[in-house]
Design an enzyme around this catalytic site. Structure first.
Site, PDB file in Angstrom:
ATOM      1  CE  LYS A 113      -6.638   8.127   8.512  1.00 13.04           C
ATOM      2  NZ  LYS A 113      -7.268   7.012   9.213  1.00 13.04           N
ATOM      3  CG  ASP A 173      -2.019   4.935   5.134  1.00  9.24           C
ATOM      4  OD1 ASP A 173      -1.836   3.880   5.766  1.00  9.24           O
ATOM      5  OD2 ASP A 173      -3.113   5.251   4.634  1.00  9.24           O
ATOM      6  CE  LYS A 187      -3.335   2.457   3.008  1.00 17.27           C
ATOM      7  NZ  LYS A 187      -4.208   2.356   4.203  1.00 17.27           N
ATOM      8  CG  ASP A 231      -9.991   6.977   7.152  1.00 18.18           C
ATOM      9  OD1 ASP A 231      -8.959   6.991   6.450  1.00 18.18           O
ATOM     10  OD2 ASP A 231      -9.981   7.145   8.393  1.00 18.18           O
ATOM     11  CD  GLU A 283      -6.956   4.970   2.747  1.00 20.45           C
ATOM     12  OE1 GLU A 283      -7.928   5.049   3.529  1.00 20.45           O
ATOM     13  OE2 GLU A 283      -5.817   4.666   3.131  1.00 20.45           O
ATOM     14  NE  ARG A 312     -10.874  -1.554   3.998  1.00 28.31           N
ATOM     15  CZ  ARG A 312     -11.431  -1.810   5.181  1.00 28.31           C
ATOM     16  NH1 ARG A 312     -12.563  -2.479   5.274  1.00 28.31           N
ATOM     17  NH2 ARG A 312     -10.842  -1.421   6.282  1.00 28.31           N
ATOM     18  CG  ASP A 329      -5.679   7.562   5.010  1.00 25.57           C
ATOM     19  OD1 ASP A 329      -6.615   8.225   4.522  1.00 25.57           O
ATOM     20  OD2 ASP A 329      -5.847   6.490   5.642  1.00 25.57           O
TER      21      ASP A 329
HETATM   22  N1  BES Z   1      -4.362   4.024   7.045  1.00 28.41           N
HETATM   23  C1  BES Z   1      -5.498   3.717   7.842  1.00 28.41           C
HETATM   24  C2  BES Z   1      -5.201   2.675   8.911  1.00 28.41           C
HETATM   25  C3  BES Z   1      -4.338   3.142  10.036  1.00 28.41           C
HETATM   26  C4  BES Z   1      -4.920   3.665  11.161  1.00 28.41           C
HETATM   27  C5  BES Z   1      -2.983   2.986   9.993  1.00 28.41           C
HETATM   28  C6  BES Z   1      -4.127   4.067  12.218  1.00 28.41           C
HETATM   29  C7  BES Z   1      -2.191   3.383  11.052  1.00 28.41           C
HETATM   30  C8  BES Z   1      -2.767   3.917  12.162  1.00 28.41           C
HETATM   31  C9  BES Z   1      -6.622   3.180   6.968  1.00 28.41           C
HETATM   32  O1  BES Z   1      -6.688   3.697   5.698  1.00 28.41           O
HETATM   33  C10 BES Z   1      -7.880   3.518   7.678  1.00 28.41           C
HETATM   34  O2  BES Z   1      -8.177   4.682   7.773  1.00 28.41           O
HETATM   35  N2  BES Z   1      -8.586   2.510   8.160  1.00 28.41           N
HETATM   36  C11 BES Z   1      -9.789   2.725   8.875  1.00 28.41           C
HETATM   37  C12 BES Z   1     -10.770   1.697   8.412  1.00 28.41           C
HETATM   38  C13 BES Z   1     -12.177   1.977   8.882  1.00 28.41           C
HETATM   39  C14 BES Z   1     -12.723   3.213   8.194  1.00 28.41           C
HETATM   40  C15 BES Z   1     -13.023   0.787   8.602  1.00 28.41           C
HETATM   41  C16 BES Z   1      -9.501   2.557  10.361  1.00 28.41           C
HETATM   42  O3  BES Z   1      -8.706   1.687  10.734  1.00 28.41           O
HETATM   43  O4  BES Z   1     -10.041   3.339  11.136  1.00 28.41           O
HETATM   44 ZN    ZN Z   2      -4.943   4.440   4.906  1.00 31.22          ZN
HETATM   45 MN    MN Z   3      -7.774   5.515   5.672  1.00 30.76          MN
END
Ligand code: BES
Ligand code: ZN
Ligand code: MN
Length: 499
Positions: free
Chosen positions: A279, A290, A267, A349, A351, A353, A272
């Site tokens: 966020k 990210d 990725k 968020d 994104e 996947r 992000d």
């Molecule tokens: N890049 C984030 C995941 C992440 C969160 C990495 C904290 C490092 C620290 C990912 O894109 C994301 O935002 N995931 C969301 C998914 C949710 C919306 C289902 C998450 O983990 O909150």
């Molecule tokens: Zn992300």
């Molecule tokens: Mn995200």
């Protein structure tokens, strides 16, 4: 900056009269450390030995006042012999480098302490620990350092003392350790660069110059080629960003024209912000990390080339920002993926996947025999495993087992989570083939389930590195910030596939 690592023989102590000589002291048997030292040195450190019991991480530095021989000896505790392994060696070597660094020394000599490990592995792990510890990210600091910015001097030369009979094994181990550390340090540098510098285009250029340096094939797809490839999910995430997307393809052709391809997918989200599902501000700056999965894949390819692994390995890095604008993808939007399946974007968020879906589809179409992806995919993985393990989920038990073994060997542990079909239901959409989120429960598993839909029947495993790729409580050979995880895990896994 490169660090010069040399092998020197234990029976030629004159060859290693550096500023600082680092010796491992075992808690189980401190005496073996003394037995390995030449008599004049032993005499020079004298009764200071009494202060040293060998507790892991305890360091005593003694000045010798010798006319010939090391000016200082660092007696470094390495803990009990039953806990001895490659990871303990990495930490020992890192503490030696830190001891030199703190004293503003440019070089140190480390007596390799196999402690029952195979000589090649011992040298490999020692080199890894020393080279990883010596890395720093300073390209964005002005010459006048802040008082708390740490020592100015960098350790630029490390001598490893080995037993004379182990020369050949030591050379092989050193080559592996160097390649792993170079690959990981490459990843750490990319990770550390902020979002305004490390844009998708920047990652593309970095991939091209690295590929030229080590002899990888490289192709960086720009917007037009991405559209031709019908990577609509990558494009949907990119919609809200002023920066163009890139899709990086790196190839190491070590397995001949007939050999199967192994695909590593990372990725490469260079920032992000969450998109319209934005966020919170607190800690958002961390989202420059990210792209850690992408950086690790590039670092692993670099190491594969350095080691000339007899395998065909392709590295795929979809790269974009996830930002907000009037053109950004919105909650409720339905998008198409490269393979044709439709996704209802419930949360912009989620994104990672989406961009991985297109990359996994691309890997599948290349005819990859196995696919491993690495992604900072979910915050939920930190809830599940904390920061001590990467989550591994996959469709092929043998593959998952091999990754668990590689992680243990590399000192980058991963731990399995289940992918039972019950979890798939959480992704059901009323309007499209699936939703991009599966609700609050089992977030890491539903994210992996989403990816699984795109890997198809190819043996595939996913590494969720959101808790392990960077952090604020570094191991001795790391620093706050970018850790470069899972470069060593990926390369050890590749090495394990070489019959
Ligand atoms: N890049 C984030 C995941 C992440 C969160 C990495 C904290 C490092 C620290 C990912 O894109 C994301 O935002 N995931 C969301 C998914 C949710 C919306 C289902 C998450 O983990 O909150
Ligand atoms: Zn992300
Ligand atoms: Mn995200």
């Amino acid at each position: 900056m490169t660090v010069d690592v040399r092998l020197v023989r234990s029976d030629e102590p004159a060859g290693y009269c550096a500023e600082l000589l680092a010796v491992a002291v075992s808690e189980s048997d401190p005496g073996t450390a003394w037995a390995a030292l030449p008599e004049p040195l032993l005499e020079a450190i004298g009764p200071a030995r009494r202060d040293v019991r060998g507790r892991a991480g305890h360091v005593v530095v003694v000045h010798t006042a010798l006319a010939e021989g090391p000016a200082r000896v660092a007696l470094i505790g390495v803990g009990k012999s039953e806990d001895w392994n490659a990871e303990a060696l990495r930490r020992f070597a890192a503490r030696a480098v830190r001891a030199a660094e703190e004293r503003e020394l440019e070089a140190c000599t480390i007596v390799v302490h196999p402690g029952g490990l195979d000589a090649a592995l011992a040298v490999q792990a020692t080199a890894e620990g020393a080279l990883l510890a010596a890395w720093r990210f300073e390209e964005l600091r002005s010459a006048a350092l802040e008082p708390d910015a740490g020592p100015r001097t960098r350790v630029s030369a490390v001598d490893l003392v080995i037993e004379a009979g182990h020369r050949t094994a030591a050379e092989a181990g050193l080559a592996v350790g160097r390649a792993l550390a170079d690959g990981q340090n490459f990843a750490r540098t990319l990770q550390s660069r902020p979002g305004n510098i490390a844009t998708p285009a920047h990652l593309g250029v970095a991939a091209e110059s690295m590929a030229r340096e080590v002899g990888l094939e490289v192709e960086v797809l720009g917007m037009e080629r991405i559209r031709e490839e019908r990577m609509h999910a990558l494009l949907a995430v990119n919609q809200g960003s002023a920066q163009e997307a890139r899709f990086i393809v790196l190839r190491h052709r070590g397995g001949g024209t007939e050999g199967p391809w192994v695909a590593l997918v990372g990725k490469g989200l260079t920032f992000d912000a969450g998109g319209i599902s934005i966020k919170p501000a607190l800690g958002m700056e961390e989202m420059k990390f990210d792209m850690s999965g992408g950086a690790a894949v590039m670092g692993a390819l670099r190491a594969a080339a350095d080691l000339d692994l007899p395998l065909n390995v392709v590295g795929l890095v979809p790269s974009t920002e996830n930002l907000i604008s009037g053109e950004a993808v919105k909650p409720g939007d339905v998008i198409q993926t490269r393979g044709g399946r439709t996704v209802e974007v419930i949360n912009t968020d989620a994104e990672g996947r989406l961009i991985l879906a297109d990359a996994l589809d691309y890997a599948k179409e290349l005819g990859a025999a196995a696919i491993v992806d690495a992604a900072t995919l979910t915050g939920a993985v930190v809830v599940a495993l904390g920061r001590h393990a990467t989550a591994v989920l996959g469709t092929d038990d043998e593959l998952v087992q091999a990754l668990l073994g590689a992680g243990e060997l590399a000192g980058e542990r991963c731990w399995p989570l289940p992918l039972w079909s019950e979890y798939r239901k959480q992704l059901k959409s009323e309007v499209a083939d699936m939703m991009n989120v599966g609700g609050r429960e089992a977030g890491t598993i539903t994210a992996a389930w989403f990816l699984r839909e795109f890997a198809g029947d190819v043996p595939w495993a996913h590494l969720d590195i959101a808790g392990t790729a960077y952090g604020t409580e570094p191991l001795p050979y790391q620093r706050k910030g970018a850790y470069g995880v899972p470069v060593r895990l990926l390369v050890e896994w590749l090495r394990g596939r070489v019959a």
